[in-house]
Design an enzyme around this catalytic site. Structure first.
Site, mmCIF file in Angstrom:
data_model
loop_
_atom_site.group_PDB
_atom_site.id
_atom_site.type_symbol
_atom_site.label_atom_id
_atom_site.label_comp_id
_atom_site.label_asym_id
_atom_site.label_seq_id
_atom_site.Cartn_x
_atom_site.Cartn_y
_atom_site.Cartn_z
ATOM 1 N N ARG A 1 0.956 -1.286 -0.091
ATOM 2 C CA ARG A 1 0.023 -0.028 -0.088
ATOM 3 C C ARG A 1 0.845 1.314 -0.109
ATOM 4 O O ARG A 1 1.682 1.448 0.980
ATOM 5 C CB ARG A 1 -0.884 -0.033 1.427
ATOM 6 C CG ARG A 1 -2.095 0.823 1.272
ATOM 7 C CD ARG A 1 -2.757 0.665 2.522
ATOM 8 N NE ARG A 1 -2.187 1.252 3.709
ATOM 9 C CZ ARG A 1 -2.979 1.650 4.732
ATOM 10 N NH1 ARG A 1 -4.262 1.635 4.696
ATOM 11 N NH2 ARG A 1 -2.462 2.113 5.741
ATOM 12 N N THR B 1 -0.732 7.859 -1.012
ATOM 13 C CA THR B 1 -1.886 7.476 -1.729
ATOM 14 C C THR B 1 -3.136 6.400 -1.188
ATOM 15 O O THR B 1 -4.026 6.634 -1.411
ATOM 16 C CB THR B 1 -1.872 7.369 -3.284
ATOM 17 O OG1 THR B 1 -1.330 6.028 -3.364
ATOM 18 C CG2 THR B 1 -0.929 8.372 -3.885
ATOM 19 N N ASP C 1 1.049 -1.268 12.518
ATOM 20 C CA ASP C 1 1.470 -1.891 10.868
ATOM 21 C C ASP C 1 1.722 -3.364 11.415
ATOM 22 O O ASP C 1 2.954 -4.008 11.958
ATOM 23 C CB ASP C 1 2.746 -0.919 10.505
ATOM 24 C CG ASP C 1 2.945 -1.650 9.178
ATOM 25 O OD1 ASP C 1 3.073 -3.093 9.010
ATOM 26 O OD2 ASP C 1 3.100 -0.752 8.529
ATOM 27 N N ASP D 1 4.966 -4.805 9.847
ATOM 28 C CA ASP D 1 6.407 -4.374 10.696
ATOM 29 C C ASP D 1 6.388 -5.303 12.045
ATOM 30 O O ASP D 1 7.288 -5.513 12.720
ATOM 31 C CB ASP D 1 6.270 -2.948 10.819
ATOM 32 C CG ASP D 1 6.708 -2.215 9.641
ATOM 33 O OD1 ASP D 1 7.390 -2.917 8.708
ATOM 34 O OD2 ASP D 1 6.547 -0.874 9.649
HETATM 35 C C1 PRP Z 1 -1.220 -3.848 4.975
HETATM 36 C C2 PRP Z 1 -1.920 -4.886 5.353
HETATM 37 C C3 PRP Z 1 -2.895 -5.114 4.284
HETATM 38 C C4 PRP Z 1 -2.938 -3.433 3.841
HETATM 39 C C5 PRP Z 1 -4.400 -3.260 4.424
HETATM 40 O O1 PRP Z 1 0.042 -4.163 4.319
HETATM 41 O O2 PRP Z 1 -1.364 -6.111 5.652
HETATM 42 O O3 PRP Z 1 -2.409 -5.639 3.425
HETATM 43 O O4 PRP Z 1 -1.849 -3.077 4.623
HETATM 44 O O5 PRP Z 1 -4.605 -1.657 4.074
HETATM 45 P P1 PRP Z 1 -5.622 -1.412 3.174
HETATM 46 O O6 PRP Z 1 -6.998 -2.258 3.414
HETATM 47 O O7 PRP Z 1 -5.775 -0.030 3.317
HETATM 48 O O8 PRP Z 1 -5.365 -1.883 1.664
HETATM 49 P P2 PRP Z 1 1.127 -3.261 3.683
HETATM 50 O O9 PRP Z 1 0.717 -2.653 2.208
HETATM 51 O O10 PRP Z 1 1.464 -2.250 4.799
HETATM 52 O O11 PRP Z 1 2.283 -4.222 3.138
HETATM 53 P P3 PRP Z 1 3.096 -5.316 4.137
HETATM 54 O O12 PRP Z 1 2.237 -6.515 4.626
HETATM 55 O O13 PRP Z 1 4.317 -5.798 3.140
HETATM 56 O O14 PRP Z 1 3.630 -4.647 5.303
HETATM 57 N N1 URA Z 2 -1.828 -2.042 7.686
HETATM 58 C C1 URA Z 2 -1.644 -2.272 8.574
HETATM 59 O O1 URA Z 2 -0.612 -3.182 8.863
HETATM 60 N N2 URA Z 2 -2.282 -1.525 9.667
HETATM 61 C C2 URA Z 2 -3.361 -0.531 9.942
HETATM 62 O O2 URA Z 2 -3.748 -0.295 10.375
HETATM 63 C C3 URA Z 2 -3.545 -0.358 8.264
HETATM 64 C C4 URA Z 2 -2.949 -0.987 7.212
#
Ligand code: PRP
Ligand code: URA
Length: 209
Positions: free
Chosen positions: A104, A108, A200, A203
């Site tokens: 994500r 944006t 997150d 993370d």
């Molecule tokens: C996080 C989470 C979802 C997404 C949710 O992933 O694991 O995939 O955000 O957000 P949304 O519903 O607004 O799309 P992230 O993009 O942070 O990637 P990661 O899992 O690699 O940390």
């Molecule tokens: N992705 C995450 O990991 N946490 C949030 O709260 C939203 C998106």
């Protein structure tokens, strides 16, 4: 319209509390996500169809039951969805696992797909998309579109924590997809984080930041 199920089993809710706690470290966070995923797998498989079988027990021939119907495919959304796979596989060891890589954009909040690798027979499988977080819904929405474009017809979505905004997006765009949650939270903040949420998820699972 797809159904939304909040899996309110006391063990799931108890463990979620510690997952949310900012003082929970990476090792414990990972273990808890694994345990909650297994408990959610137990709940989500409650309605799997059974068929009759005949079994020779040491005493007699018995009419028994075995799982029938479609085979299962697990689809974690990278990265954070990976944390839910082992817990699910504990109960569904024969499931195949496909991966959808999405990140994500922090500005944006738009998802970008960077990887996809799926079992060849996804159209014949009951798919469970795994992601701990359903925030704006953009990532899960894109992942489900991607699966449908490649022939998937039977999809469920399983998340630890969701915002109402994300649930609404999936309900609108994919009314055929049932959603299974550990908790439905209050809202998104101005950065697109779930409130109260757990921060997150990627993370915290992988110890990055
Ligand atoms: C996080 C989470 C979802 C997404 C949710 O992933 O694991 O995939 O955000 O957000 P949304 O519903 O607004 O799309 P992230 O993009 O942070 O990637 P990661 O899992 O690699 O940390
Ligand atoms: N992705 C995450 O990991 N946490 C949030 O709260 C939203 C998106």
């Amino acid at each position: 319209m797809g159904n939304v199920f909040v899996l309110d089993h006391p063990l799931i809710q108890h463990k979620l509390t510690y997952i949310r706690d900012k003082n929970t470290g990476t090792k414990e966070f990972r273990e808890l996500v694994d345990e909650v995923s297994m408990l959610m797998a137990f709940e989500i498989t409650r309605n799997l169809p059974l068929q009759e079988a005949t079994t020779e027990t040491p005493v007699t021939e018995a009419t028994t039951q075995v799982l029938a119907g479609k085979k299962i495919g697990l689809i974690p959304i990278l990265r954070a969805g990976l944390g839910m796979v082992d817990g699910m596989l504990n109960l569904l060891p024969a499931a195949k696992v496909g991966h959808v890589g999405l990140y994500r954009d922090p500005e944006t909040l738009t998802p970008h797909e960077y990887y996809i690798k799926l079992p060849s027979d996804i159209s014949e499988r009951e798919l469970i998309v795994l992601d701990p977080m359903l925030a704006t819904g953009g990532s899960a929405n894109d992942a489900i579109h991607s699966l449908k474009k490649r022939g998937a017809g039977n999809i469920r979505l399983m998340c630890l924590v969701a915002a109402p905004e994300g649930v609404e997006v999936i309900k609108q765009d994919h009314p055929d997809v049932d959603i299974y949650l550990g908790a439905m939270d209050d809202k998104l903040d101005e950065k697109g984080y779930i409130v109260p949420g757990l921060g997150d998820a990627g993370d915290r699972l992988f110890g990055t930041k």
